[in-house]
Design a protein around this motif. Structure first.
Motif, short mmCIF file in Angstrom:
data_model
loop_
_atom_site.label_atom_id
_atom_site.label_comp_id
_atom_site.label_asym_id
_atom_site.label_seq_id
_atom_site.Cartn_x
_atom_site.Cartn_y
_atom_site.Cartn_z
N SER A 54 -9.27 -3.28 -7.10
CA SER A 54 -9.81 -4.09 -6.24
C SER A 54 -10.27 -3.69 -4.87
N ARG A 93 5.01 -5.18 -7.54
CA ARG A 93 3.62 -5.34 -6.73
C ARG A 93 3.64 -4.30 -5.84
N SER A 122 -4.49 -2.18 -10.40
CA SER A 122 -5.46 -3.27 -9.95
C SER A 122 -5.50 -3.26 -8.53
N TYR A 155 0.05 -6.71 -1.79
CA TYR A 155 -0.87 -6.98 -2.82
C TYR A 155 -0.06 -7.65 -4.13
N ASP A 156 -0.76 -8.68 -4.56
CA ASP A 156 0.15 -9.43 -5.63
C ASP A 156 -0.48 -8.80 -7.07
N GLY A 157 0.03 -7.55 -7.28
CA GLY A 157 -0.43 -6.83 -8.57
C GLY A 157 -0.09 -5.44 -8.78
N ASN A 158 -0.32 -4.83 -9.67
CA ASN A 158 0.19 -3.35 -9.83
C ASN A 158 -0.82 -2.45 -9.21
N SER A 209 -7.01 -3.03 -16.03
CA SER A 209 -7.38 -2.43 -14.44
C SER A 209 -7.76 -0.92 -14.55
#
Length: 224
Positions: A147, A123, A143, A137-140, A3
């Motif tokens: 996004s 997250r 990312s 947001y379901d991510g680091n 990412s």
């Protein structure tokens, strides 16, 4: 491709960001930090994305954007108070939140620090400036920024014109006189509308929606 690599292709970083002793920072904070954040901070240094999202950094020029400064603990205390007073709906346990950034509209970005011993699994969540809404947001962090700044993710708590000038990064000036971002003053959940009303009463020209100019926020903080 990671990412962070995607992010640097989308938003070129500055040439020579300052180095950071992460062992010392993690010892001071009493917690390990996500690897993507440390790489991101080493790549970009302190500064802002789109002149709007100010990430906390160990070399942040003011206490408002200093990762090791008072803001993370101050914001957590305010969230605990809001939860205990049932002031606003809260989708996460405040004890699990670690503030990692602030926007010019007074939103705050947090890590959700669960599992506590697995920082690379943390997250991202963002609150609305007045505390009424949250976006998770379901991510680091890397990312999320990739996004968001590529337009693939829309965070409803952010303004629609965030990418009006395209994605870019502005390094913080290497002085203590760098412009401050707009935190919720003293960690409070002051309504943006209250600031707009105060500003108009003082003769400032502020828009009905979107970003409140930084100099207006600074004047409000000095007055209060």
């Amino acid at each position: 491709m990671t990412s962070l690599e995607d992010l640097t292709r989308l938003v070129p970083p500055p040439a020579s960001p300052p180095p950071t002793d992460w062992n010392a920072i993690e010892t001071l904070l009493g917690t390990p930090l996500p690897g993507d954040y440390k790489q991101l901070a080493d790549t970009y240094g302190p500064g802002a994305f789109c002149n709007f999202i100010h990430l906390y950094h160990p070399h942040g020029p003011t206490e408002w954007v200093d990762l090791t400064g008072p803001m993370p603990a101050r914001l957590r205390r305010q969230l605990v108070t809001d939860r205990n007073n049932d002031t606003y709906p809260m989708p996460h346990n405040p004890e699990d939140l670690f503030a990692i950034g602030v926007t010019d509209n007074g939103n705050h970005l947090f890590w959700i620090t669960t599992p506590r011993e697995e920082p690379d699994a943390w997250r991202i969540t963002v609150n609305q400036a007045d505390g009424h809404a949250w976006y998770t947001y379901d991510g680091n962090l890397a990312s999320f920024l990739t996004s968001l700044l590529s337009g693939h993710t829309h965070a409803p708590v952010f303004p629609d014109d965030l990418l009006g000038n395209g994605p870019f990064f502005t390094p913080s000036p290497p002085t203590d006189n760098a412009p401050r971002p707009e935190p919720s003053p003293a960690g409070s959940t002051t309504s943006r509308e209250a600031i707009r009303q105060w500003a108009r009463s003082q003769g400032y020209d502020v828009p009905d929606r979107g970003r409140i100019p930084g100099h207006v926020i600074q004047a409000w903080e000095q007055a209060h």
